[in-house]
Design an enzyme around this catalytic site. Structure first.
Site, short mmCIF file in Angstrom:
data_model
loop_
_atom_site.label_atom_id
_atom_site.label_comp_id
_atom_site.label_asym_id
_atom_site.label_seq_id
_atom_site.Cartn_x
_atom_site.Cartn_y
_atom_site.Cartn_z
N THR A 118 63.12 -4.60 -4.49
CA THR A 118 62.96 -5.58 -3.42
C THR A 118 64.27 -6.32 -3.22
O THR A 118 64.83 -6.90 -4.15
CB THR A 118 61.84 -6.56 -3.78
OG1 THR A 118 60.64 -5.80 -3.93
CG2 THR A 118 61.63 -7.59 -2.67
N PHE A 147 54.60 -1.55 -2.74
CA PHE A 147 53.55 -2.56 -2.53
C PHE A 147 52.54 -2.49 -3.67
O PHE A 147 51.36 -2.72 -3.47
CB PHE A 147 52.86 -2.33 -1.18
CG PHE A 147 53.81 -2.38 -0.02
CD1 PHE A 147 54.25 -3.59 0.49
CD2 PHE A 147 54.30 -1.22 0.54
CE1 PHE A 147 55.15 -3.65 1.55
CE2 PHE A 147 55.20 -1.26 1.61
CZ PHE A 147 55.62 -2.48 2.11
N GLU A 150 50.81 -5.10 -10.26
CA GLU A 150 50.72 -4.77 -11.68
C GLU A 150 49.26 -4.68 -12.10
O GLU A 150 48.43 -5.43 -11.63
CB GLU A 150 51.45 -5.83 -12.50
CG GLU A 150 52.94 -5.65 -12.43
CD GLU A 150 53.68 -6.76 -13.16
OE1 GLU A 150 53.16 -7.26 -14.16
OE2 GLU A 150 54.76 -7.12 -12.69
N LYS A 199 58.47 -5.85 3.28
CA LYS A 199 58.14 -6.16 1.89
C LYS A 199 58.09 -7.66 1.65
O LYS A 199 57.13 -8.21 1.10
CB LYS A 199 59.18 -5.50 0.98
CG LYS A 199 59.19 -5.95 -0.43
CD LYS A 199 57.93 -5.54 -1.16
CE LYS A 199 57.77 -6.26 -2.47
NZ LYS A 199 57.54 -5.42 -3.59
N ASN A 203 54.54 -9.94 0.87
CA ASN A 203 54.36 -10.78 -0.32
C ASN A 203 54.24 -12.25 0.05
O ASN A 203 53.45 -12.98 -0.54
CB ASN A 203 55.53 -10.56 -1.29
CG ASN A 203 55.27 -9.37 -2.20
OD1 ASN A 203 54.18 -8.81 -2.17
ND2 ASN A 203 56.25 -8.99 -2.98
N GLY A 252 51.64 -16.24 -9.96
CA GLY A 252 52.83 -16.06 -10.78
C GLY A 252 53.25 -14.61 -10.66
O GLY A 252 52.99 -13.98 -9.65
N CYS A 255 56.75 -10.80 -8.66
CA CYS A 255 57.04 -10.61 -7.23
C CYS A 255 56.91 -11.87 -6.39
O CYS A 255 57.86 -12.26 -5.72
CB CYS A 255 56.13 -9.53 -6.66
SG CYS A 255 56.60 -7.89 -7.20
C1 UDX Z 1 52.03 -8.58 -5.97
C2 UDX Z 1 51.58 -7.84 -4.71
O1 UDX Z 1 50.14 -7.74 -4.70
C3 UDX Z 1 52.22 -6.45 -4.63
O2 UDX Z 1 51.85 -5.82 -3.42
C4 UDX Z 1 53.72 -6.61 -4.70
O3 UDX Z 1 54.35 -5.38 -4.65
C5 UDX Z 1 54.13 -7.38 -5.96
O4 UDX Z 1 53.44 -8.63 -6.00
P1 UDX Z 1 51.39 -8.59 -8.54
O5 UDX Z 1 52.46 -9.60 -8.74
O6 UDX Z 1 51.30 -7.48 -9.51
O7 UDX Z 1 51.54 -7.89 -7.11
O8 UDX Z 1 50.02 -9.36 -8.60
P2 UDX Z 1 48.78 -9.73 -7.66
O9 UDX Z 1 47.58 -9.03 -8.15
O10 UDX Z 1 49.08 -9.58 -6.22
O11 UDX Z 1 48.60 -11.28 -8.05
C6 UDX Z 1 49.68 -12.20 -7.94
C7 UDX Z 1 49.27 -13.56 -8.44
O12 UDX Z 1 48.39 -14.20 -7.54
C8 UDX Z 1 48.56 -13.58 -9.80
O13 UDX Z 1 49.07 -14.65 -10.56
C9 UDX Z 1 47.12 -13.79 -9.43
O14 UDX Z 1 46.37 -14.40 -10.46
C10 UDX Z 1 47.24 -14.68 -8.22
N1 UDX Z 1 46.10 -14.61 -7.29
C11 UDX Z 1 45.82 -13.45 -6.64
C12 UDX Z 1 45.34 -15.75 -7.05
O15 UDX Z 1 45.58 -16.83 -7.62
N2 UDX Z 1 44.32 -15.68 -6.14
C13 UDX Z 1 44.01 -14.54 -5.46
O16 UDX Z 1 43.07 -14.57 -4.65
C14 UDX Z 1 44.77 -13.39 -5.73
#
Ligand code: UDX
Length: 430
Positions: A118, A147, A150, A199, A203, A252, A255
């Site tokens: 990214t 996209f 984790e 991207k 996010n 957190g 990304c």
């Molecule tokens: C994210 C994007 O989903 C992904 O497409 C991108 O490439 C990288 O960033 P990721 O960081 O792995 O992926 O986690 P994600 O499942 O999206 O959750 C991010 C954060 O948001 C977590 O801390 C999660 O607990 C929080 N979250 C998610 C919430 O607090 N509420 C929600 O409704 C969804």
């Protein structure tokens, strides 16, 4: 095809394993000797569901090396999957991307260079200039942002909503499409800058949804509403959708924090002040501090209190602690004079502040034993199986802040907990 993947982190390894599984031959190059040694020995150096199985099932098409020249020797395409952490100024640090580009010098047999990392908009143009200067004018360039989330990265890679390719070159578009043959998703081709922007925008919009629902949650708690009910009904509007509307302690991970900050700085550097994005980031920063403040109010002060932090990864299904809300929660608790005991089924936090001053416990019950309060920071499903009836009498004071609205409030209250949730007025304060 023959691919060389630079970087064996979350993105690089998933990319390499998935391309190998799709039938391509993949050489992975990383600069960390420990990582390469582990991969060569058949060990997966990070926890990502399905990844170890994919690596083990495709050994004949995968190789790992520290040597860029060796990795590139037979490659048609070079994939750049190195990390781009924030600099001290909050911009994305591109030094690793350009170190890879430097190492491509002489690889004139390549058909295309593809950046998956990214990066700020405009990076592709800079890479193009660097490739031209290195005598690789004939090598095509593309941006192919990822996209993947984790915990579900393998599934997201193999079953994406779309594959985005940013390029001005048909050869690169064809290479990326060929590599994704077998992946059932539309390939969306556009110019490089727009693909880079897709991207960051995706996010930022996801982070915005979460900060928005967290702000609504804070209002719900004050006016007598329940954000879980509100989000459920709001999410049924097909124009809004049900996803990323779970209120809690905030986002957190590797990304959202990095990309939202990078987009903010990029906009600022370009002469625009992004007000909405700044608020999205600030709401998230405050959400985790607010949780500690609520515990302080509930206990009448945190000095000398023992607090159990349940879950420390930034979300369940990963061992990743990057920008985890738990780190701020633990640091704030310590700063207020509390003693912190924590539990997590996977993560082993680095032996540094604040975790070096906290005590790791083997089970949620052990962490809560003798505690004045417990706080759910990560919604690990294991917390649903805890014998809370036994935990309750073992606590010194039964204060429980459910920072993810994970547990059933009725049950917890019935068991005698002083239960607090996020944005649910009935469980707002004790
Ligand atoms: C994210 C994007 O989903 C992904 O497409 C991108 O490439 C990288 O960033 P990721 O960081 O792995 O992926 O986690 P994600 O499942 O999206 O959750 C991010 C954060 O948001 C977590 O801390 C999660 O607990 C929080 N979250 C998610 C919430 O607090 N509420 C929600 O409704 C969804």
């Amino acid at each position: 095809m023959r691919v060389c993947v630079f970087g064996a982190g979350y993105i690089g390894l998933v990319t390499a394993a998935c391309f190998a599984d799709l039938g391509h031959t993949v050489a992975v190059r990383d600069i960390n000797p420990g990582t390469v040694a582990a991969l060569r020995a058949g060990r997966t150096p990070l926890y990502e569901p399905g990844l170890a199985e994919l690596l083990a099932g495709n050994t004949e098409r995968l190789s790992f090396t520290l040597d860029a020249g060796e990795a590139l020797r037979h490659a048609d395409v070079a994939y750049v999957c190195v990390d781009t952490p924030p600099t001290a100024a909050g911009d994305a640090d591109l030094s690793r991307v350009f170190a890879v580009v430097d190492s491509l010098r002489g690889a004139s047999h390549l058909k295309a260079v593809v950046v998956k990392s990214t990066v700020p908009v405009g990076t592709g143009a800079q890479v193009r200039t660097a490739l031209d200067a290195a005598g690789l004018r004939h090598v095509a360039y593309a941006a192919n942002p990822e996209f993947t989330a984790e915990g579900s990265a393998v599934a997201n890679f193999l079953h994406p909503d779309r594959v985005v390719v940013g390029t001005g070159d048909e050869v690169a578009a064809t290479c990326v499409s060929e590599l994704h043959k077998g992946v059932d998703a539309p390939v969306v081709v556009m110019d490089v800058a727009s693909a880079e922007m897709v991207k960051l925008t995706a996010n930022a919009l996801l982070a915005t949804k979460i900060s928005f629902v967290n702000e609504i949650a804070n209002v719900c708690g004050l006016v007598g509403a329940d954000v879980v009910e509100v989000a459920r009904a709001v999410g049924m509007d097909h124009r809004l959708g049900p996803h990323f509307l779970e209120a809690g302690i905030g986002w957190g991970g590797s990304c959202f924090p990095k990309d939202s900050l990078a987009l903010k700085q990029m906009a600022g550097n370009s002469g625009y002040t992004p007000q909405l994005l700044s608020a999205v980031i600030e709401v998230n920063d405050l959400q985790r501090r607010r949780a500690v403040q609520r515990l302080k109010t509930a206990l009448g002060g945190l000095a000398g209190a023992r607090v159990a932090v349940l879950g420390v990864t930034f979300k369940p299904g990963t061992d990743d602690m990057r920008e985890a809300p738990s780190t701020v929660v633990a640091a704030r608790l310590l700063a207020e004079g509390a003693e912190v005991r924590y539990w997590d089924p996977v993560a082993v936090p680095a032996d540094a502040h604040p975790w070096s001053s906290c005590t790791r416990m083997a089970t949620p019950a052990a962490a809560a034993d003798g505690a004045d309060a417990a706080i759910v920071v990560t919604q690990w499903p294991q917390l649903l199986d805890v014998d809370w009836a036994a935990v309750r009498p073992a606590m010194r004071r039964p204060v429980l802040l459910d920072g993810r609205n994970l547990l059933d409030p009725g049950t917890m209250v019935r068991l005698g907990f002083s239960y607090m949730a996020v944005g649910r007025a009935a469980y707002e304060q004790l």
